[in-house]
Structure formats: C-alpha cells, structure tokens
Design a protein around this motif. Structure first.
Motif, PDB file in Angstrom:
ATOM      1  N   ILE A 124     -15.661 -22.045  -8.951  1.00  0.00           N
ATOM      2  CA  ILE A 124     -16.233 -21.881  -7.543  1.00  0.00           C
ATOM      3  C   ILE A 124     -17.456 -21.337  -7.874  1.00  0.00           C
ATOM      4  CG2 ILE A 124     -16.212 -20.234  -5.611  1.00  0.00           C
ATOM      5  CD1 ILE A 124     -13.175 -20.850  -5.548  1.00  0.00           C
ATOM      6  N   LEU A 125     -17.636 -20.283  -8.719  1.00  0.00           N
ATOM      7  CA  LEU A 125     -19.095 -19.732  -9.130  1.00  0.00           C
ATOM      8  C   LEU A 125     -19.950 -20.855  -9.888  1.00  0.00           C
ATOM      9  CD1 LEU A 125     -18.047 -16.229 -10.669  1.00  0.00           C
ATOM     10  CD2 LEU A 125     -19.181 -16.684  -8.517  1.00  0.00           C
ATOM     11  N   VAL A 137      -7.231 -13.315  -2.895  1.00  0.00           N
ATOM     12  CA  VAL A 137      -8.060 -14.415  -3.374  1.00  0.00           C
ATOM     13  C   VAL A 137      -7.149 -14.689  -4.766  1.00  0.00           C
ATOM     14  CG1 VAL A 137     -10.197 -15.101  -4.246  1.00  0.00           C
ATOM     15  CG2 VAL A 137     -10.091 -13.542  -2.086  1.00  0.00           C
ATOM     16  N   ASP A 138      -6.941 -16.020  -4.884  1.00  0.00           N
ATOM     17  CA  ASP A 138      -6.677 -16.663  -6.230  1.00  0.00           C
ATOM     18  C   ASP A 138      -7.831 -16.751  -7.197  1.00  0.00           C
ATOM     19  OD1 ASP A 138      -5.397 -17.927  -8.149  1.00  0.00           O
ATOM     20  OD2 ASP A 138      -4.631 -19.507  -7.006  1.00  0.00           O
ATOM     21  N   GLY A 139      -7.513 -15.845  -8.334  1.00  0.00           N
ATOM     22  CA  GLY A 139      -8.589 -15.940  -9.372  1.00  0.00           C
ATOM     23  C   GLY A 139      -8.825 -17.215 -10.228  1.00  0.00           C
ATOM     24  N   ASP A 194      -9.586 -20.407  -9.739  1.00  0.00           N
ATOM     25  CA  ASP A 194     -10.444 -21.118  -9.389  1.00  0.00           C
ATOM     26  C   ASP A 194     -11.903 -20.335  -9.478  1.00  0.00           C
ATOM     27  OD1 ASP A 194      -8.721 -23.464  -9.444  1.00  0.00           O
ATOM     28  OD2 ASP A 194      -8.549 -23.053  -7.132  1.00  0.00           O
ATOM     29  N   CYS A 195     -11.799 -19.195  -9.554  1.00  0.00           N
ATOM     30  CA  CYS A 195     -13.069 -18.434  -9.556  1.00  0.00           C
ATOM     31  C   CYS A 195     -14.315 -19.000 -10.415  1.00  0.00           C
ATOM     32  CB  CYS A 195     -12.919 -17.028  -9.647  1.00  0.00           C
ATOM     33  SG  CYS A 195     -12.168 -16.017  -8.657  1.00  0.00           S
TER      34      CYS A 195
END
Length: 130
Positions: free
Chosen positions: A86-87, A78-80, A82-83
């Motif tokens: 996304i959250l 998972v590419d962090g 865009d976290c």
C-alpha cells in the motif's frame, strides 16, 4: 477503478454507478453508526463489507432490513500484511489518499490530532501525521 465520493452522496452514487445494485466491496473506516449503516446499504447482494474502523459502542445488524443481501462482514483492525504494498502504491502515485485525509499534523502535535479525531471536530475524516 476507484471512485471517491462524499458520504452524503455515497448511496445514490453507488447505485448510479453500479449495474448490479451496489458495490462489490465496501471498506468502512470512519467508525460512526451512520457510516456503518451506509457501508452495508451501499453493498450489493453477496458483497463483502470490511470494517477496519474502531467504534465507541456495539453496532447492530438490522437483519430484517438486510434480508436477501447475503453479505460477508470482515472485521478487525488494519491488517499489516499489505502495508508495504500500500505504501509503495501511494509513493508511486497509483493510490491517491488525498480524498480521505482531511487534516495533517506534525508528529510533535499528535495529541492534538488524536483529540480532534476522537471528538470528531471540524469535519475530520482521517488525520495524517507528518
């Protein structure tokens, strides 16, 4: 537009809801041989298939069956990057994760959650930790 469907109906659903032979982008996050195959089958020619799942073994590209699809595969965890975004989308109710999460565990039971997921019991797809 985001459409969600159970895996057993995915291929017919994608074909029925696509005017050009499949999905533009497919995200494979389940990590099973069947879902790997389903991911590239649901993709239209020249689509992108992104694999974020972790597999127990190597997956084989059946090139004769894939001939003419000209797919681009992206792999890795998972590419962090865009976290945060996304959250934020989840917290605003703009991204519904409910269809993906089949089980929820408290943090103190994380070992049981990992065991359930690793052994693919009880129809597990994704586990959320509270």
């Amino acid at each position: 537009m985001i459409l969600v469907i159970q895996p057993v109906h995915a291929l017919e659903f994608v074909r029925a809801n696509s005017s050009h032979g499949g999905a533009d982008v497919v995200l494979e996050a389940a990590g099973a041989e069947e879902t790997f195959r389903l991911a590239w089958k649901c993709a239209r020619p020249n689509a992108v298939v992104t694999i974020v799942a972790l597999y127990n073994g190597s997956q084989i590209l059946p090139l004769p069956e894939m001939y003419g699809k000209n797919l681009t595969f992206k792999t890795g965890g998972v590419d962090g990057c865009d976290c945060g975004e996304i959250l934020e989308l989840v917290s605003q109710g703009k991204l519904d994760t409910e269809p993906l999460i089949t089980h929820t565990y408290p943090l103190k039971e994380i070992a049981a959650a990992y065991d359930l997921f690793e052994n693919r019991r009880d129809g597990v797809m994704k586990v959320a930790i509270e």
